[in-house]
Design a protein around this motif. Structure first.
Motif, mmCIF file in Angstrom:
data_model
loop_
_atom_site.group_PDB
_atom_site.id
_atom_site.type_symbol
_atom_site.label_atom_id
_atom_site.label_comp_id
_atom_site.label_asym_id
_atom_site.label_seq_id
_atom_site.Cartn_x
_atom_site.Cartn_y
_atom_site.Cartn_z
ATOM 1 N N GLN A 45 0.837 -1.198 0.000
ATOM 2 C CA GLN A 45 0.000 0.000 0.000
ATOM 3 C C GLN A 45 0.871 1.246 0.000
ATOM 4 O O GLN A 45 1.946 1.279 0.604
ATOM 5 C CB GLN A 45 -0.920 0.011 1.232
ATOM 6 C CG GLN A 45 -1.963 1.105 1.220
ATOM 7 C CD GLN A 45 -2.924 0.991 2.394
ATOM 8 O OE1 GLN A 45 -2.781 0.105 3.236
ATOM 9 N NE2 GLN A 45 -3.899 1.870 2.455
ATOM 10 N N LEU B 256 3.805 7.436 2.508
ATOM 11 C CA LEU B 256 3.778 6.283 3.412
ATOM 12 C C LEU B 256 3.816 5.008 2.575
ATOM 13 O O LEU B 256 2.967 4.803 1.705
ATOM 14 C CB LEU B 256 2.520 6.302 4.281
ATOM 15 C CG LEU B 256 2.402 5.170 5.313
ATOM 16 C CD1 LEU B 256 3.510 5.289 6.354
ATOM 17 C CD2 LEU B 256 1.031 5.191 5.973
ATOM 18 N N ARG C 101 6.652 -3.925 7.420
ATOM 19 C CA ARG C 101 6.958 -2.620 8.016
ATOM 20 C C ARG C 101 6.246 -1.507 7.283
ATOM 21 O O ARG C 101 5.748 -1.676 6.177
ATOM 22 C CB ARG C 101 8.482 -2.353 7.954
ATOM 23 C CG ARG C 101 9.316 -3.330 8.732
ATOM 24 C CD ARG C 101 10.794 -3.101 8.502
ATOM 25 N NE ARG C 101 11.617 -4.058 9.225
ATOM 26 C CZ ARG C 101 12.913 -4.220 9.064
ATOM 27 N NH1 ARG C 101 13.566 -3.469 8.175
ATOM 28 N NH2 ARG C 101 13.582 -5.105 9.768
ATOM 29 N N CYS C 102 6.247 -0.326 7.916
ATOM 30 C CA CYS C 102 5.779 0.907 7.282
ATOM 31 C C CYS C 102 6.935 1.898 7.240
ATOM 32 O O CYS C 102 7.686 2.030 8.209
ATOM 33 C CB CYS C 102 4.610 1.511 8.066
ATOM 34 S SG CYS C 102 3.084 0.571 7.938
ATOM 35 N N TYR C 103 7.076 2.589 6.111
ATOM 36 C CA TYR C 103 8.146 3.560 5.913
ATOM 37 C C TYR C 103 7.524 4.912 5.589
ATOM 38 O O TYR C 103 6.602 4.994 4.785
ATOM 39 C CB TYR C 103 9.055 3.132 4.759
ATOM 40 C CG TYR C 103 9.710 1.795 4.914
ATOM 41 C CD1 TYR C 103 11.024 1.672 5.334
ATOM 42 C CD2 TYR C 103 8.999 0.626 4.619
ATOM 43 C CE1 TYR C 103 11.641 0.437 5.454
ATOM 44 C CE2 TYR C 103 9.600 -0.624 4.747
ATOM 45 C CZ TYR C 103 10.924 -0.715 5.168
ATOM 46 O OH TYR C 103 11.513 -1.940 5.293
ATOM 47 N N SER D 44 3.895 0.886 2.770
ATOM 48 C CA SER D 44 3.680 -0.295 3.606
ATOM 49 C C SER D 44 4.155 -1.532 2.862
ATOM 50 O O SER D 44 3.752 -1.762 1.718
ATOM 51 C CB SER D 44 2.195 -0.447 3.957
ATOM 52 O OG SER D 44 1.739 0.647 4.720
ATOM 53 N N SER D 45 5.009 -2.318 3.526
ATOM 54 C CA SER D 45 5.455 -3.595 2.971
ATOM 55 C C SER D 45 4.759 -4.716 3.744
ATOM 56 O O SER D 45 3.830 -4.484 4.502
ATOM 57 C CB SER D 45 6.981 -3.711 3.087
ATOM 58 O OG SER D 45 7.359 -3.883 4.444
#
Length: 207
Positions: free
Chosen positions: A184, A193, A199-201, A195-196
């Motif tokens: 996402q 933002l 994790r979120c970066y 999202s993997s």
């Protein structure tokens, strides 16, 4: 219509029921050989991608089919309508191509591919996200790569793009590569933002 069971805590249900026959008639899809693969909704459009590489743009008012944009580069896997300019739509295909279309409906011209990117060739594009104020699209794929594609526009003139080519003026930029598949993307106020699977970066796209 079958009855839907409701939890005891619910006392009211708000529903807006509408017949889908006009929409299905506008699509004219043969379900035996053509499949809808993705969809996006804006204030004006319902955009449906198909397994044959077609993007069907249908006006939500009256469910009238307006346009079919074709792609020979594979089936449509992702579609995103520009939130601040309904004249632009981004599409990703199964071969990893990302295309930005300018519909040109106000000038009654033919839709044009104003930007293209093969940055994600060989990988599945898993997410598309528009900038909330500029004509650029963020792209995420199954390998964790995130790129940014700037969209040209015929609204600002065609002299320079015709002479220099869109890839010189609007190059594709790699934003980051994350640890796993991008699931996402979200954008607001210069922050992206990502999202993997684990994790979120948060990326500062201005710097």
């Amino acid at each position: 219509m079958p009855l839907v069971p409701l939890p005891e805590s619910c006392t009211h249900v708000l529903a807006e029921l509408d017949c889908l026959d006009p929409l299905l008639s506008a699509l004219r899809l043969d379900s035996g050989r053509l499949k809808c693969t993705c969809l996006a909704v804006s204030r004006k459009w319902l955009a449906l991608g198909t397994s044959a590489g077609g993007l069907h743009l249908i006006q939500k008012e009256g469910w009238k089919q307006k346009l079919i944009l074709t792609h020979k580069e594979g089936s449509i896997t992702q579609v995103a309508c520009c939130p601040h300019d309904e004249d632009f739509v981004a599409v990703a295909t199964s071969q990893g191509l990302v295309v930005v279309w300018e519909l040109q409906l106000e000038r009654r011209g033919r839709p044009e591919r104003v930007s293209m990117s093969w940055e994600h060739r060989g990988h599945a594009v898993t997410s598309l996200c528009w900038d909330t104020s500029a004509l650029r699209v963020f792209v995420g794929d199954s390998a964790g790569k995130v790129s940014c594609l700037r969209a040209g526009s015929s609204k600002v003139g065609k002299v320079a793009p015709a002479r220099l080519g869109p890839f010189v003026i609007f190059p594709v930029q790699t934003v980051t590569t994350v640890d796993s598949r991008v699931v996402q993307l979200g954008y607001q106020d210069g922050r992206l933002l990502v999202s993997s699977l684990s994790r979120c970066y948060l990326c500062d796209t201005e710097r």
